[in-house]
Structure formats: structure tokens, C-alpha cells
Motif scaffolding. Structure first.
Motif, short mmCIF file in Angstrom:
data_model
loop_
_atom_site.label_atom_id
_atom_site.label_comp_id
_atom_site.label_asym_id
_atom_site.label_seq_id
_atom_site.Cartn_x
_atom_site.Cartn_y
_atom_site.Cartn_z
N GLU A 161 0.90 -1.23 0.08
CA GLU A 161 -0.03 -0.03 -0.09
C GLU A 161 0.78 1.32 -0.10
N MET A 162 1.88 1.24 0.84
CA MET A 162 2.85 2.52 0.92
C MET A 162 3.56 2.91 -0.54
N ILE A 163 3.47 1.90 -1.50
CA ILE A 163 4.02 2.28 -2.73
C ILE A 163 2.69 2.72 -3.66
N ALA A 164 1.72 1.80 -3.61
CA ALA A 164 0.58 2.02 -4.65
C ALA A 164 -0.10 3.32 -4.49
N SER A 181 -3.85 -8.69 -13.37
CA SER A 181 -3.45 -8.44 -14.43
C SER A 181 -3.47 -7.24 -15.38
N GLY A 182 -4.59 -6.58 -14.97
CA GLY A 182 -4.77 -5.18 -15.30
C GLY A 182 -3.63 -4.23 -14.98
N ALA A 183 -3.38 -4.56 -13.41
CA ALA A 183 -2.27 -3.58 -12.80
C ALA A 183 -0.85 -4.05 -13.51
N PHE A 184 -0.55 -5.24 -13.73
CA PHE A 184 0.45 -5.46 -14.58
C PHE A 184 0.55 -5.17 -15.74
N GLY A 185 -0.47 -4.95 -16.54
CA GLY A 185 -0.57 -4.30 -17.73
C GLY A 185 -0.16 -2.90 -17.84
N VAL A 186 -1.07 -2.12 -16.53
CA VAL A 186 -0.42 -0.62 -16.58
C VAL A 186 1.11 -0.44 -16.17
N ALA A 187 1.73 -1.71 -15.61
CA ALA A 187 3.18 -1.49 -15.35
C ALA A 187 3.94 -1.61 -16.63
N GLY A 188 3.39 -2.61 -17.38
CA GLY A 188 3.82 -2.82 -18.68
C GLY A 188 3.97 -1.46 -19.76
N VAL A 189 3.08 -1.10 -19.80
CA VAL A 189 2.68 0.00 -20.52
C VAL A 189 3.68 1.21 -20.17
N PHE A 190 3.87 1.41 -18.75
CA PHE A 190 4.57 2.48 -18.34
C PHE A 190 6.16 2.25 -18.66
N GLY A 193 9.94 5.32 -13.87
CA GLY A 193 9.43 4.86 -12.39
C GLY A 193 8.26 4.51 -12.03
N LEU A 194 7.08 5.09 -12.95
CA LEU A 194 5.62 4.69 -12.46
C LEU A 194 5.40 3.17 -12.75
N GLY A 195 6.02 2.71 -13.77
CA GLY A 195 6.06 1.22 -14.24
C GLY A 195 6.79 0.44 -13.20
N ALA A 196 7.91 0.87 -12.83
CA ALA A 196 8.91 -0.12 -11.93
C ALA A 196 8.17 -0.12 -10.48
N LEU A 197 7.37 1.16 -10.08
CA LEU A 197 6.82 1.24 -8.77
C LEU A 197 5.62 0.43 -8.61
N THR A 198 4.58 0.36 -10.09
CA THR A 198 3.64 -0.52 -9.96
C THR A 198 3.86 -2.01 -9.85
N LEU A 199 5.20 -2.44 -10.65
CA LEU A 199 5.62 -3.82 -10.53
C LEU A 199 6.11 -3.98 -9.09
N LEU A 200 6.62 -2.98 -8.33
CA LEU A 200 7.08 -3.26 -6.96
C LEU A 200 5.93 -3.42 -5.84
N SER A 201 4.98 -2.56 -6.36
CA SER A 201 3.57 -3.00 -5.17
C SER A 201 2.78 -4.18 -5.68
N LEU A 202 3.10 -4.84 -6.87
CA LEU A 202 2.44 -6.00 -7.17
C LEU A 202 3.05 -7.04 -6.78
N LEU A 203 4.47 -7.00 -6.43
CA LEU A 203 5.58 -7.94 -6.00
C LEU A 203 5.79 -8.16 -4.77
N GLY A 204 5.46 -6.88 -4.02
CA GLY A 204 6.06 -7.13 -2.72
C GLY A 204 5.29 -7.39 -1.73
#
Length: 142
Positions: A2-5, A88-97, A131-142
Motif C-alpha cells: 500500500e505504501m507504494i501503490a 493482470s490489469g495492474a501488471f498491464g499498467v506497469a508494462g505500458v509505463f 518510475g511509475l512502471g517500476a513502482l507499480t511492479l514493486l507494489s504488485l510483487l512486494g
């Protein structure tokens, strides 16, 4: 995480509001439609800004992206939506960024030609997207 998202979603909402502002005819950070297009869209001098519809569509997609990031992290309800689809949608967001950020350094249209846009792209737009893509990935994997 949550702290990243939460900050990622806040930036996405701010970007959505900026695109909606442009859709209403706002000119910041330019002083005319031509200077705004040169700063945020690129292309040769005289390249028109995207349409009002396009500005609003991007704003809507950014709001959707922020919801996906928050819902995937559990900060917003996704009642009725399958968890797998939200993630999957959130991973898509990360991928697009990540893709936009990387292409910002690789594509000639984004790195040369309009010097104002190329400079801003290297200094602000591409790093922000990465940065947005990496942080989104981090929020999903963390």
C-alpha cells in the motif's frame, strides 16, 4: 504494498487531471496550442495537439490505471471483479509505463526532431514513466 501503490495512484490521478485540463483548452505549460504541442506532444513545429476526445480518453485511462493499482493492492474495493483480472490489469499498467519509458529513449521521434520535446522527454517524461512502471511492479510483487 500500500505504501507504494498510493503515491503511484496519486501521480496517475494528477496526470489524468492534467490531460483533462488540456482537453478543456488549458495551455500550461505552454503559452499557446503550438507551444503546448511542442512541449508535450513533439513533432515538427505546427504539429497540432491531440483532439479533445483524445485528451479525455487518456485522462480516463489514467483514472482506470490508478484504480487498478489501488484495487490490486487492496486499497480500493474491486467487488465483483476477479482478483486475477485486477492483478493482470495492474501488471498491464506497469508494462505500458515501462514500455513507454524505454521507448522514450529508443525511438527517433521521441529523441530527436523537436528539441524542446526531446529534452523534456529525456529529463521528465521517460524517467517518470519508467518510475511509475517500476513502482507499480514493486507494489504488485512486494
Amino acid at each position: 504494498m500500500e505504501m507504494i501503490a498510493l503515491p503511484v495512484a496519486a501521480v496517475l490521478v494528477a496526470l489524468a487531471l492534467l490531460h483533462a485540463y488540456w482537453g478543456t483548452g488549458g495551455l500550461w505549460p505552454g503559452s499557446s496550442r503550438d507551444t503546448l504541442a511542442a512541449q508535450v506532444f513533439g513533432g515538427p513545429l505546427g504539429t497540432p495537439m491531440p483532439s479533445v476526445t483524445a485528451c479525455y480518453a487518456v485522462a480516463g485511462l489514467l483514472i482506470l490505471a490508478s484504480w487498478l493499482v489501488l484495487a490490486a493492492s487492496g486499497l480500493l474495493s474491486a467487488a465483483g471483479w476477479p482478483t486475477g483480472l485486477i492483478r493482470s490489469g495492474a501488471f498491464g499498467v506497469a508494462g505500458v509505463f515501462v514500455l513507454r519509458g524505454g521507448l522514450g529513449y529508443a525511438l527517433p521521434r521521441l529523441t530527436s526532431g523537436n528539441h524542446t520535446f526531446a529534452r523534456l522527454n529525456r529529463a521528465i517524461y521517460s524517467p517518470l514513466c519508467l518510475g511509475l512502471g517500476a513502482l507499480t511492479l514493486l507494489s504488485l510483487l512486494g
